[in-house]
Design a protein around this motif. Structure first.
Motif, mmCIF file in Angstrom:
data_model
loop_
_atom_site.group_PDB
_atom_site.id
_atom_site.type_symbol
_atom_site.label_atom_id
_atom_site.label_comp_id
_atom_site.label_asym_id
_atom_site.label_seq_id
_atom_site.Cartn_x
_atom_site.Cartn_y
_atom_site.Cartn_z
ATOM 1 N N ILE A 8 25.010 65.568 57.891
ATOM 2 C CA ILE A 8 24.401 65.766 59.213
ATOM 3 C C ILE A 8 22.888 65.920 59.074
ATOM 4 O O ILE A 8 22.123 65.330 59.845
ATOM 5 N N LEU A 9 22.444 66.698 58.100
ATOM 6 C CA LEU A 9 21.006 66.882 57.894
ATOM 7 C C LEU A 9 20.332 65.558 57.551
ATOM 8 O O LEU A 9 19.224 65.269 58.018
ATOM 9 N N ARG A 10 21.004 64.749 56.732
ATOM 10 C CA ARG A 10 20.431 63.433 56.395
ATOM 11 C C ARG A 10 20.297 62.561 57.635
ATOM 12 O O ARG A 10 19.285 61.864 57.804
ATOM 13 N N LEU A 11 21.308 62.607 58.481
ATOM 14 C CA LEU A 11 21.241 61.821 59.715
ATOM 15 C C LEU A 11 20.083 62.286 60.591
ATOM 16 O O LEU A 11 19.351 61.471 61.169
ATOM 17 N N LEU A 12 19.900 63.589 60.696
ATOM 18 C CA LEU A 12 18.834 64.122 61.543
ATOM 19 C C LEU A 12 17.453 63.810 60.986
ATOM 20 O O LEU A 12 16.484 63.718 61.741
ATOM 21 N N VAL A 13 17.348 63.634 59.683
ATOM 22 C CA VAL A 13 16.057 63.280 59.076
ATOM 23 C C VAL A 13 15.707 61.824 59.346
ATOM 24 O O VAL A 13 14.567 61.497 59.691
ATOM 25 N N VAL A 14 16.668 60.910 59.213
ATOM 26 C CA VAL A 14 16.351 59.474 59.267
ATOM 27 C C VAL A 14 16.576 58.849 60.640
ATOM 28 O O VAL A 14 16.167 57.708 60.861
ATOM 29 N N CYS A 15 17.198 59.579 61.591
ATOM 30 C CA CYS A 15 17.491 58.968 62.888
ATOM 31 C C CYS A 15 16.205 58.669 63.658
ATOM 32 O O CYS A 15 15.177 59.314 63.457
ATOM 33 N N ASP A 16 16.286 57.690 64.553
ATOM 34 C CA ASP A 16 15.116 57.263 65.318
ATOM 35 C C ASP A 16 14.849 58.142 66.527
ATOM 36 O O ASP A 16 13.773 58.087 67.112
ATOM 37 N N ARG A 17 15.815 58.905 66.943
ATOM 38 C CA ARG A 17 15.655 59.882 68.022
ATOM 39 C C ARG A 17 16.677 60.977 67.776
ATOM 40 O O ARG A 17 17.617 60.803 66.991
ATOM 41 N N PRO A 18 16.522 62.157 68.430
ATOM 42 C CA PRO A 18 17.536 63.199 68.251
ATOM 43 C C PRO A 18 18.925 62.698 68.630
ATOM 44 O O PRO A 18 19.079 61.894 69.544
ATOM 45 N N LEU A 19 19.927 63.180 67.925
ATOM 46 C CA LEU A 19 21.309 62.756 68.150
ATOM 47 C C LEU A 19 22.079 63.840 68.892
ATOM 48 O O LEU A 19 21.816 65.034 68.725
ATOM 49 N N SER A 20 23.034 63.425 69.710
ATOM 50 C CA SER A 20 23.928 64.384 70.360
ATOM 51 C C SER A 20 25.069 64.723 69.407
ATOM 52 O O SER A 20 25.304 64.027 68.408
ATOM 53 N N GLY A 21 25.795 65.793 69.732
ATOM 54 C CA GLY A 21 26.936 66.156 68.902
ATOM 55 C C GLY A 21 27.981 65.059 68.872
ATOM 56 O O GLY A 21 28.582 64.785 67.831
ATOM 57 N N GLU A 22 28.200 64.406 70.041
ATOM 58 C CA GLU A 22 29.178 63.319 70.101
ATOM 59 C C GLU A 22 28.748 62.151 69.211
ATOM 60 O O GLU A 22 29.579 61.539 68.524
ATOM 61 N N GLU A 23 27.452 61.833 69.222
ATOM 62 C CA GLU A 23 26.964 60.728 68.390
ATOM 63 C C GLU A 23 27.132 61.049 66.909
ATOM 64 O O GLU A 23 27.549 60.183 66.114
ATOM 65 N N ILE A 24 26.820 62.273 66.522
ATOM 66 C CA ILE A 24 27.005 62.667 65.122
ATOM 67 C C ILE A 24 28.486 62.583 64.758
ATOM 68 O O ILE A 24 28.851 62.092 63.677
ATOM 69 N N GLY A 25 29.352 63.038 65.660
ATOM 70 C CA GLY A 25 30.789 62.976 65.395
ATOM 71 C C GLY A 25 31.278 61.557 65.183
ATOM 72 O O GLY A 25 32.085 61.296 64.289
ATOM 73 N N ILE A 26 30.775 60.625 65.986
ATOM 74 C CA ILE A 26 31.184 59.223 65.849
ATOM 75 C C ILE A 26 30.686 58.640 64.529
ATOM 76 O O ILE A 26 31.419 57.931 63.825
#
Length: 990
Positions: free
Chosen positions: A619-637
C-alpha cells in the motif's frame, strides 16, 4: 450551516420540547474549551423531507442517530438542531404546504435551511440577517426537479383516499396528502418555481453548496417500476449552479441519511464535508473576508467564452486543498509578521520577494495559509493569490496548473482583465492553456495591467516542482521582478533550505528578503510548545492526564521536538492512546520516543505487525508512485486484481474489504484520509521510503523500500488488467447501460447491452438529446459502477510511456489490445480520458492504434504496428505524425518519418502540419527531426497563415526560434492572415 448566529436566535427554552414539531437542540452542553464560540460560531440545522421525522429520518435500523449520537460530539463547538414539521403523507389532517413549512421555520425559529425558506429570507428585510448568516447547504437526495415516483404515489394516494371516504375512516385518521405528493412530481410548477428562484438568489451569494446523490436502487423501485433506478435521480438531485460540489454515496435513497455508526465510511465522508464548512468559516473570521468557497469567486456572471476560459484555468481547487490543512493553533506563527524581513517586504515597493525556508514539518504550509488570510484582511483591494505545491497530488506540482490558477484568481478579482484572457485565447486558440510559455506571456500581460494595487502571490513549497520545472518557474519570476513595471507584483515563497543552488545565485542579484525559520529556534520552540499544550489540555479534560503530569510532559516533549511540528503530530496520537498517564511513567515514555522524523518513520514501520507488513508495504508503495491519491476501494482493487478476474463489478465487491478505515488502522499516522482518498502524511515520508531502496543491508529497507521503476509497473499492470475485464469489451456509454446502472446482471456476469450503441457522441446531442443524462451524470454513473475505471483510464497510457522498457515489456501485448480500433475497449477508455483531461481541441476525427500510440509515445507498439501492416493510409500517417509532434514524442516522430510518401506535410487532418504544431508547443527535438527531412516545408503555413517561426515567436519559445533562424531557407517576412510578421509578434511580446 449558519455562522455568527446570536445566542438568543437559537438557544431558547422551548427548543427542548417533547413535540415532534419545531426546532430540537441535540447538544445542549457548552462548547469544550479548545473550541470556543468565538472560534466557530456555527449552527448546524437538520431539515427532513416529506414524510420524514426529526430523528427517524437520520436513524439507522440499529438505532444509531448520527445527528444526535455522533455529530453533536464530533463538532463540540457547534450547536446542532433538528427541525420537525407536519410532513406526513398518510393519516395526516394538515393542509400545510412547502412554503408554509418554510415560513414556520423562518419566523418561529429564526433558523432556515430549505430553499423556500432561504428565498423568503432573501426577500424579507426583517429576516435578511438570517440569509446573510447562512454559510453552506448540504443537500441529501433533494428532488429539486421532482421524482418519477411522485406520479405513481399520487395515483396510489387518490385510490387510497377514495377507499377511506367510502369506509369513512378518513374522518379520524386523515387522508393521503396527494397535494404534497403532487408538489414532488417532475415538472410541478411550484417546485420548479422554488428551484429557479433559489438558484437565482444563490448566484448572488457566497453560500457553499454540496449535493449528495444516491447511486443504488431502492428495493421498492424494483417492484414498482421497471428501468427506474433511484427515487431521486442525478438530474433531479443536482441544482446546476456554479460552485456546486457533487458527491455520490453508494447507497439508495433511504440509506442516504442513515449510517450504522460513527465509523461508517459514509458518515465519515459527510462529517468531512461539514468540517470543511466550519474551517471555511474560521478562515472568514480570521481574515475578515468572504468564506473560503467564495474567496476565489465574485458575484459576477460569465459570458460563454469566459465560462470556457474559467473552466480551463480553474483546474485545481485551491480552496479545497487549503480547507484540508491542519488548523493553526491560536497565537502561533504570528511572530513572523513582526520580523524585519516580512515588514520590509510587505511595506516596501522595492523588495518584491520574500523567501521563507524551513526544514520538513516545521509549519511552512500553515504559515503560507495564515499569511494569505492576513494579507487579504489588510489589503482587501489587492488580489491575493495562493498556490500550494504538493508533490503527492497530481496537479499541484505542475507549472501549467500553477499559472492557470494564478491567472484565474487575478482576473476573477479584476473583471476588467477578462478581455486580456479572451484576446490571448483568440490569438492562440484553446491550446493556450496547455503551453507554459504562452500562459506566462498572458500572466505578464495581466500583471502589467494592474496599476493601482499590488498583486500578491503566495507559492508554498515551490521546491516540490521537479528540478527542471522548478528552475523554469523561478527563473521566469526573477526575470519578471527585474523589470521596471513589475513593482505591482509581490511574491512570497516557502521551500526547504536546500533549494536549487542556482536559485541562490540568482536571488542575490534581486532586492529580496530571506527569512530562515531554522534560524528562529526560540520562536519555533514556543509555537511547538503551544501546539503540545493545546493537545495535552484535551487529555486533561478527558481525565487521562493530570494537570501536573501535563506540565512535565509538555516540557519533555518540547525539548525533543527539534523545531518540527510534524514530529509532534506523529507522536501525540501514541501518547493519547496510552491511557491514564502517571507522573512516574512519563519520563520512561518520552525517552522511548523516536528522536527525529527519520527515526519516527522507522519506528512506525517497525510497529506494524509482521503478519501485516507485506500488505502495508505494498500500500505504501502504491501511495508513493500513484499519479493522484487513491481511494480505499481503488487500493483494494489493485491488491485483489489478477489473471483470474473477469468482472469489474465482482471485483468491486471483492475489494471492499479494504477501505479508508482499514488502511488507516493498518498504517496509522503514516497516512491521512481526506474524504474517500488516502495520502501519505507528508512529502518527507515519500522521500524516506524512496531512500530505503538504496539501503541494501537494512532489513526494513528490504520490506518497505520503494523502487519507483518496479513499483510503477505494479500499478500499471493493475490498470491494464482492469481495462481488460469483460464489461469493457462492450460499449459502457449506451443508454441501456447507464439507465440500468449496471453492465451485468446481479446473478450473472454475462453482459446485457443492447446492440444499438450511442458512444460519447451523446455530448453532441446524438442519442441523448432530451434525456436526463448530462456529461457529469455519465461520468458519475460510470465511476459509481466501476471504482477503478477513472484512475486506469486516465493514467495507464502515460505510465506505460514512462516505465522502463524492460520492465514494461511483458505488458505491451495487453496495451496493444486496449488500443485496437475495432474494439469498444479503446472507445471506452480513450473518450473518458479525452473529456476528463479537458482537451479543448476537437475530439480526433479518427481514433485508431496508430494515432493512440503516437499520442502517448508508445514507440515499441508503434514500430510493431507499422511492421505488421502491409499498407498504412497516408492520411492516418499524417494524423499520427501530427500527434507525435504535438505531444513532443521525438522517438515516435523518428519512427514515422521512416515511412515513405509525402503525406507528412499534409494539413488536411488537423489544420496544422507536424512542424508547425511542434513549433507552437516548443518541442525542439521533434522540430530538429522534421527539419532535416526533405519533405518538410520550413515556410509552410496553417489556415490562419501562421508559420513555424511565427508560432514559435508568438508563444515565446526561444530555442525553437533560434533553431529555425539557423536555416537559410527561412522566410522572415511571411505574414499571417492578420498581416503580422514574426518581427511584429516579437515586438508585441517584448
Amino acid at each position: 450551516i449558519l455562522a455568527a448566529a446570536r445566542q438568543t436566535d437559537l438557544s431558547r427554552p422551548e427548543s427542548k420540547q417533547t413535540s415532534d414539531l419545531g426546532l430540537h437542540l441535540l447538544n445542549d452542553r457548552p462548547p469544550s474549551p479548545e473550541h470556543t464560540r468565538d472560534d466557530y460560531s456555527i449552527d448546524v440545522v437538520f431539515v427532513h423531507g416529506l414524510n420524514g421525522h426529526w430523528t427517524r429520518t437520520w436513524t439507522h435500523a440499529n438505532g444509531f442517530c448520527w445527528s444526535k449520537d455522533a455529530l453533536a460530539s464530533d463538532l463540540p463547538a457547534a450547536r446542532v438542531y433538528s427541525y420537525g414539521y407536519p410532513s406526513q403523507i398518510i393519516a395526516s389532517k394538515s393542509v400545510a404546504g412547502i412554503r408554509d413549512f418554510a415560513k414556520h421555520l423562518l419566523n418561529d425559529l429564526k433558523v432556515l435551511r430549505t430553499e423556500a425558506a432561504l428565498i423568503l429570507a432573501h426577500q424579507r428585510r426583517e429576516i435578511e440577517d438570517v440569509w446573510s448568516q447562512s454559510r453552506a447547504i448540504l443537500f441529501m437526495g433533494t428532488p429539486h426537479n421532482g421524482s418519477t415516483y411522485a406520479s405513481y404515489g399520487k395515483v396510489l394516494g387518490d385510490l387510497a383516499n377514495v377507499a377511506m371516504q367510502i369506509s369513512l375512516t378518513h374522518r379520524w385518521t386523515g387522508g393521503v396528502r396527494t397535494s404534497l405528493i403532487k408538489s414532488l412530481e417532475q415538472g410541478n410548477e411550484e417546485l420548479r418555481g422554488i428551484s429557479e428562484d433559489f438558484c437565482s438568489i444563490l448566484e448572488e451569494s457566497a453560500i457553499q453548496i454540496v449535493t449528495i446523490y444516491e447511486t443504488d436502487k431502492h428495493p421498492l423501485t424494483k417492484k414498482l417500476v421497471r428501468n427506474v433506478l433511484r427515487i431521486v435521480d442525478y438530474s433531479s438531485a443536482r441544482l446546476g449552479v456554479s460552485r456546486e460540489r457533487l458527491e455520490p454515496l453508494f447507497l439508495n435513497h433511504q440509506q442516504l441519511c442513515q449510517y450504522s455508526g460513527p465509523n461508517d465510511p459514509n458518515y465519515i465522508k459527510i462529517l468531512d464535508v461539514i468540517k470543511s464548512f466550519i474551517k471555511a468559516d474560521i478562515f472568514e473570521k480570521s481574515s475578515g473576508q468572504m468564506t473560503m468557497a467564495s474567496s476565489l469567486y465574485t458575484d459576477y456572471s460569465y459570458d460563454e467564452t469566459e465560462k470556457t476560459c474559467a473552466s480551463l484555468l480553474n483546474t485545481f481547487n485551491v480552496a479545497d486543498y487549503e480547507s484540508k490543512l491542519d488548523l493553526r493553533v491560536e497565537g502561533t506563527l504570528e511572530w513572523v509578521l513582526q520580523k524585519p524581513q516580512y515588514s520590509t517586504w510587505s511595506s516596501s515597493s522595492d523588495v518584491r520577494l520574500l523567501w521563507v525556508t524551513g526544514n520538513a514539518g516545521c509549519g511552512k504550509t500553515i504559515l503560507a495559509s495564515f499569511v494569505s488570510r492576513r494579507l487579504s484582511a489588510l489589503y482587501p483591494k489587492s488580489p491575493v493569490c495562493k498556490f500550494f505545491c504538493d508533490e503527492k497530488v497530481d496537479q499541484s506540482h505542475d507549472p501549467l496548473v500553477l499559472l492557470r490558477s494564478l491567472i484565474f484568481q487575478i482576473v476573477n478579482k479584476r473583471r476588467r482583465m477578462w478581455p486580456i484572457v479572451k484576446k490571448a485565447t483568440d490569438a492562440n486558440g484553446w491550446q493556450l492553456f496547455s503551453q507554459f510559455d504562452a500562459l506566462w506571456n498572458l500572466f505578464e500581460q495581466i500583471t502589467r495591467s494592474e496599476d493601482k494595487y499590488p498583486i500578491i502571490i503566495i507559492i508554498d513549497a515551490i521546491d516540490e516542482f521537479d528540478g527542471l520545472s522548478q528552475r523554469n518557474v523561478i527563473t521566469r519570476i526573477f526575470e519578471l521582478l527585474r523589470l521596471e513595471h513589475s513593482n505591482q507584483v509581490k511574491f512570497f515563497f516557502t521551500s526547504r533550505p536546500d533549494a536549487d543552488d542556482a536559485v541562490d545565485l540568482q536571488i542575490s542579484s534581486l532586492k529580496s528578503a530571506h527569512l530562515s525559520l531554522e534560524d528562529n529556534k526560540e520562536e519555533i520552540d514556543n509555537d511547538i510548545r503551544s501546539v503540545i499544550r493545546y493537545r495535552l489540555e484535551r487529555m486533561v479534560r478527558r481525565g487521562t492526564c493530570k494537570p501536573v503530569v501535563r506540565e512535565s510532559l509538555e516540557r519533555m516533549l518540547a525539548a525533543r521536538a527539534e523545531q518540527t511540528f510534524l514530529w509532534i503530530k506523529l507522536i501525540l496520537p501514541t501518547i493519547e492512546d496510552s491511557g491514564l498517564l502517571l507522573e512516574s511513567e512519563i519520563e520512561q515514555l518520552v525517552n522511548s520516543l523516536p528522536e527525529n522524523l527519520t527515526s519516527m518513520y522507522r519506528h512506525l514501520l517497525l510497529s506494524i505487525p509482521k503478519s501485516n507488513q507485506a500488505k502495508a508495504s505494498r500500500i505504501l508503495r502504491l501511495l508513493v508512485v500513484c499519479d493522484r491519491p487513491l481511494s480505499g476501494e481503488e487500493i483494494g482493487i489493485i491488491m485483489q486484481i489478477g489473471p483470474g478476474q473477469r468482472s469489474a463489478l465482482r471485483l468491486n465487491a471483492e475489494g471492499l474489504d479494504l477501505d479508508q478505515k482499514s488502511v488507516q488502522a493498518l498504517l496509522g499516522p503514516l497516512v491521512r484520509v481526506h474524504g474517500p482518498y488516502i495520502e501519505l502524511v507528508h512529502q518527507s515520508l515519500k522521500e524516506y521510503l524512496l531512500s530505503l531502496s538504496k539501503e541494501t543491508s537494512d532489513v526494513i529497507a528490504t520490506i518497505f523500500g520503494v523502487d519507483p521503476t518496479r513499483d510503477k509497473v505494479d500499478i500499471l499492470k493493475a490498470c491494464l488488467m482492469y481495462l481488460s475485464l469483460e464489461e469493457f469489451g462492450y460499449d459502457i456509454y449506451t443508454l441501456e447501460a447507464l439507465a440500468e446502472g449496471s453492465c451485468v446482471d446481479e446473478q450473472d456476469s454475462t453482459p446485457t447491452h443492447s446492440s444499438s450503441s450511442f458512444g460519447l457522441d451523446l455530448f453532441d446531442n446524438l442519442g441523448f438529446q432530451g434525456t436526463e443524462y448530462t456529461e457529469e451524470h455519465v461520468w458519475a454513473t460510470i465511476n459509481a459502477m466501476y471504482h477503478f475505471f477513472d484512475y486506469a483510464a486516465l493514467y495507464w497510457a502515460s505510465d506505460l510511456a514512462k516505465c522502463d522498457a524492460m520492465e514494461a515489456a511483458p505488458y505491451e501485448d495487453i496495451a496493444y489490445t486496449l488500443c485496437k480500433a475495432d474494439s469498444p475497449r479503446l472507445n471506452n477508455w480513450f473518450r473518458y480520458f479525452w473529456y476528463k483531461k479537458n482537451y479543448r481541441e476537437p475530439f480526433p476525427t479518427a481514433v485508431d492504434e496508430l494515432m493512440v500510440f503516437s499520442f502517448f509515445g508508445h514507440t515499441t507498439n508503434l514500430s510493431r504496428l507499422i511492421q505488421d501492416r502491409d499498407f498504412i493510409d497516408p492520411e492516418a500517417l499524417s494524423r499520427a505524425l501530427y500527434w507525435a509532434a504535438r505531444q513532443g514524442h521525438s522517438s515516435c516522430v523518428q519512427v514515422l518519418l521512416r515511412q515513405p510518401g509525402d503525406a507528412i506535410q499534409s494539413i488536411t487532418a488537423m489544420d496544422q502540419a507536424p512542424l508547425l504544431v511542434a513549433a507552437q508547443f516548443g518541442h525542439v527535438e521533434c522540430m530538429s527531426l522534421l527539419l532535416v527531412d526533405r519533405r518538410v516545408n520550413i515556410n509552410g503555413f496553417d489556415k490562419n497563415g501562421g508559420t513555424a517561426l511565427s508560432l514559435a515567436v508568438s508563444n515565446n519559445h526561444n530555442e525553437p526560434v533560434l533553431l529555425l533562424l539557423a536555416y537559410k531557407s527561412i522566410d522572415l517576412n511571411l505574414a499571417n492572415n492578420k498581416l503580422n510578421t514574426p518581427l511584429h509578434m516579437a515586438v508585441d511580446a517584448a
